[in-house]
Design an enzyme around this catalytic site. Sequence first.
Site, PDB file in Angstrom:
ATOM      1  N   LYS A  49     -25.702 -19.599 -40.703  1.00 55.26           N
ATOM      2  CA  LYS A  49     -26.729 -18.893 -41.341  1.00 55.26           C
ATOM      3  C   LYS A  49     -25.886 -17.442 -41.713  1.00 55.26           C
ATOM      4  O   LYS A  49     -24.820 -17.219 -41.120  1.00 55.26           O
ATOM      5  CB  LYS A  49     -27.645 -18.380 -40.458  1.00 55.26           C
ATOM      6  CG  LYS A  49     -27.471 -17.659 -39.269  1.00 55.26           C
ATOM      7  CD  LYS A  49     -28.650 -17.664 -38.121  1.00 55.26           C
ATOM      8  CE  LYS A  49     -28.182 -17.339 -36.754  1.00 55.26           C
ATOM      9  NZ  LYS A  49     -29.348 -16.920 -35.956  1.00 55.26           N
ATOM     10  N   ARG A  92     -40.691 -15.395 -30.587  1.00 52.56           N
ATOM     11  CA  ARG A  92     -40.474 -15.096 -31.947  1.00 52.56           C
ATOM     12  C   ARG A  92     -41.211 -16.110 -32.690  1.00 52.56           C
ATOM     13  O   ARG A  92     -42.523 -15.830 -33.248  1.00 52.56           O
ATOM     14  CB  ARG A  92     -39.082 -15.166 -31.945  1.00 52.56           C
ATOM     15  CG  ARG A  92     -38.568 -14.980 -33.563  1.00 52.56           C
ATOM     16  CD  ARG A  92     -37.238 -14.638 -33.633  1.00 52.56           C
ATOM     17  NE  ARG A  92     -36.282 -15.690 -33.464  1.00 52.56           N
ATOM     18  CZ  ARG A  92     -34.951 -15.734 -33.322  1.00 52.56           C
ATOM     19  NH1 ARG A  92     -34.347 -14.795 -33.838  1.00 52.56           N
ATOM     20  NH2 ARG A  92     -34.374 -16.923 -33.235  1.00 52.56           N
ATOM     21  N   HIS A 147     -35.146 -21.816 -28.054  1.00 53.27           N
ATOM     22  CA  HIS A 147     -34.135 -20.880 -28.139  1.00 53.27           C
ATOM     23  C   HIS A 147     -34.218 -19.908 -27.127  1.00 53.27           C
ATOM     24  O   HIS A 147     -35.330 -19.401 -26.717  1.00 53.27           O
ATOM     25  CB  HIS A 147     -34.345 -20.168 -29.532  1.00 53.27           C
ATOM     26  CG  HIS A 147     -33.125 -19.120 -29.870  1.00 53.27           C
ATOM     27  ND1 HIS A 147     -32.121 -19.530 -29.862  1.00 53.27           N
ATOM     28  CD2 HIS A 147     -33.186 -17.708 -30.075  1.00 53.27           C
ATOM     29  CE1 HIS A 147     -30.925 -18.365 -30.097  1.00 53.27           C
ATOM     30  NE2 HIS A 147     -31.958 -17.544 -30.338  1.00 53.27           N
ATOM     31  N   ARG A 153     -26.642 -25.648 -30.491  1.00 52.48           N
ATOM     32  CA  ARG A 153     -26.450 -24.939 -31.790  1.00 52.48           C
ATOM     33  C   ARG A 153     -25.464 -23.757 -31.470  1.00 52.48           C
ATOM     34  O   ARG A 153     -25.738 -22.643 -30.837  1.00 52.48           O
ATOM     35  CB  ARG A 153     -27.856 -24.171 -32.147  1.00 52.48           C
ATOM     36  CG  ARG A 153     -28.837 -25.084 -32.592  1.00 52.48           C
ATOM     37  CD  ARG A 153     -30.253 -24.627 -32.751  1.00 52.48           C
ATOM     38  NE  ARG A 153     -30.673 -23.426 -32.111  1.00 52.48           N
ATOM     39  CZ  ARG A 153     -31.426 -23.645 -30.891  1.00 52.48           C
ATOM     40  NH1 ARG A 153     -31.631 -25.005 -30.680  1.00 52.48           N
ATOM     41  NH2 ARG A 153     -31.823 -22.607 -30.047  1.00 52.48           N
ATOM     42  N   TYR A 185     -15.572  14.313 -45.930  1.00 57.36           N
ATOM     43  CA  TYR A 185     -16.882  15.049 -46.221  1.00 57.36           C
ATOM     44  C   TYR A 185     -17.338  15.780 -44.738  1.00 57.36           C
ATOM     45  O   TYR A 185     -17.082  15.439 -43.589  1.00 57.36           O
ATOM     46  CB  TYR A 185     -17.760  13.907 -46.337  1.00 57.36           C
ATOM     47  CG  TYR A 185     -17.886  13.115 -47.743  1.00 57.36           C
ATOM     48  CD1 TYR A 185     -18.014  13.961 -48.661  1.00 57.36           C
ATOM     49  CD2 TYR A 185     -17.686  11.988 -47.536  1.00 57.36           C
ATOM     50  CE1 TYR A 185     -18.128  13.512 -50.048  1.00 57.36           C
ATOM     51  CE2 TYR A 185     -17.662  11.337 -48.852  1.00 57.36           C
ATOM     52  CZ  TYR A 185     -17.894  12.060 -50.108  1.00 57.36           C
ATOM     53  OH  TYR A 185     -18.037  11.522 -51.401  1.00 57.36           O
ATOM     54  N   CYS A 215     -15.992   7.470 -45.917  1.00 56.50           N
ATOM     55  CA  CYS A 215     -16.487   7.523 -47.069  1.00 56.50           C
ATOM     56  C   CYS A 215     -17.308   6.091 -47.366  1.00 56.50           C
ATOM     57  O   CYS A 215     -16.764   5.146 -46.875  1.00 56.50           O
ATOM     58  CB  CYS A 215     -15.619   8.072 -48.179  1.00 56.50           C
ATOM     59  SG  CYS A 215     -14.818   9.467 -47.620  1.00 56.50           S
ATOM     60  N   ASP A 272     -16.043   4.152 -49.697  1.00 52.99           N
ATOM     61  CA  ASP A 272     -15.232   3.264 -50.114  1.00 52.99           C
ATOM     62  C   ASP A 272     -13.917   3.346 -49.490  1.00 52.99           C
ATOM     63  O   ASP A 272     -13.072   2.615 -49.887  1.00 52.99           O
ATOM     64  CB  ASP A 272     -15.418   3.449 -51.788  1.00 52.99           C
ATOM     65  CG  ASP A 272     -16.478   3.654 -52.300  1.00 52.99           C
ATOM     66  OD1 ASP A 272     -17.563   2.682 -52.471  1.00 52.99           O
ATOM     67  OD2 ASP A 272     -16.865   4.605 -53.042  1.00 52.99           O
TER      68      ASP A 272
END
Length: 372
Positions: free
Chosen positions: A41, A139, A169, A222, A268, A314, A316
Amino acid sequence: MMNTCHYRPTTAVVHKDALQSNIQSLRSYLKKETAIIAVVKANGYGHGIVEVAQVALEAGAKMVSVATPDEAILLREKGIESDILVMAPTTVAFAEKAADLGITVTVSDALWLQKVMPKTRHWKNRLKIHVKIDCGMGRVGVRDQASLLSIIQLIQEDEQFQLEGAFTHFPCADDGCIETTKLHFDKFKEMLQVFPEKPKLVHASNSAATLLYPEYGLDAVRFGIGLYGIAPSREVQEKLPFPLVPALSLESELSFVKKVEKGQAISYGATYTTETEEWIGTLPIGYADGLKRGLRGQEVLIQGERMPIVGTICMDQCMVRLPREMPVGEKVVLIGKQGKEEVLIEEWAERIHTIPYEIAVSISERVQRIYE
Ligand SMILES: *Cc1c(COP(=O)(O)O)cnc(C)c1O
């Protein structure tokens, strides 16, 4: 999945041999009759859903599991032929598509079956079902024997429904304390008594339970985070029955290097000021790539040495303090090994008080994945 940035040297290198090694180690650790369900997943925990599914199945996993219908459909479209379990509830609208593509759904609600039943007559294929039992996670899942019985009866009523499995689970397996998990396991076994015939595939364990409590292996486990070579928690890491090999390295290159005088602010908010004359390097990676802002101060590896990210990260880019002048283009390892040093995803997770899962899935699509 999306390789958009071939000219930017920031890449996540996924080591297929590590994935293979983790599956193979697990295979020899488990009993022969216990199958491996590779959990892929969330884009294979950030490692690439299709590639991980392929490698895991080749290395000995019997089937794969995902969280959403779209993940399952993508795997089928990309040629994955194994069973694919969607581990969460799905909408009534998905049932026919699932049957059509041979995707296995999770059911824990009689009403869902009742809503699907009037539509099944013209289906070409039967719908494979695993029933989810809630033994303490709170859940999803059926919580009492009477409701479980009515689900089983509804499945039996319609020829188009095919009961293939039952699972639960564990919510607390990763804390390393067996008592709670044992209670949950006992409740699961009690609930299983309701089935007139044992479903083909009964499974309970996630990675933590798989690694710590092999006796709960049943027909399948799993295996998610462990497949990627990451320990589910520190408690599990201390008791690993075999070494896990991390499958992902996050790499980049110095994009800019400068000498800065003493007392100069960096980035920054001017949160970092050089203490002496310093060499500062810039990296083309930032929080939009998954290098969360809280990771300021985290060390990266260059030339086999650790050096810190300084100043605010930052979107990027970010800056590191270099011990000396280094060339633009010098390789930087943010996660992974270089020389004798290694930075694990677990180290990032501890620094920002989260779990390694969250770090792995946060490496964004903008970061090119390379498979080696
Ligand atoms: C994600 C998930 C798993 C895998 O858990 P790991 O701790 O990554 O092994 C197993 N079962 C269910 C139901 C899940 O949602």
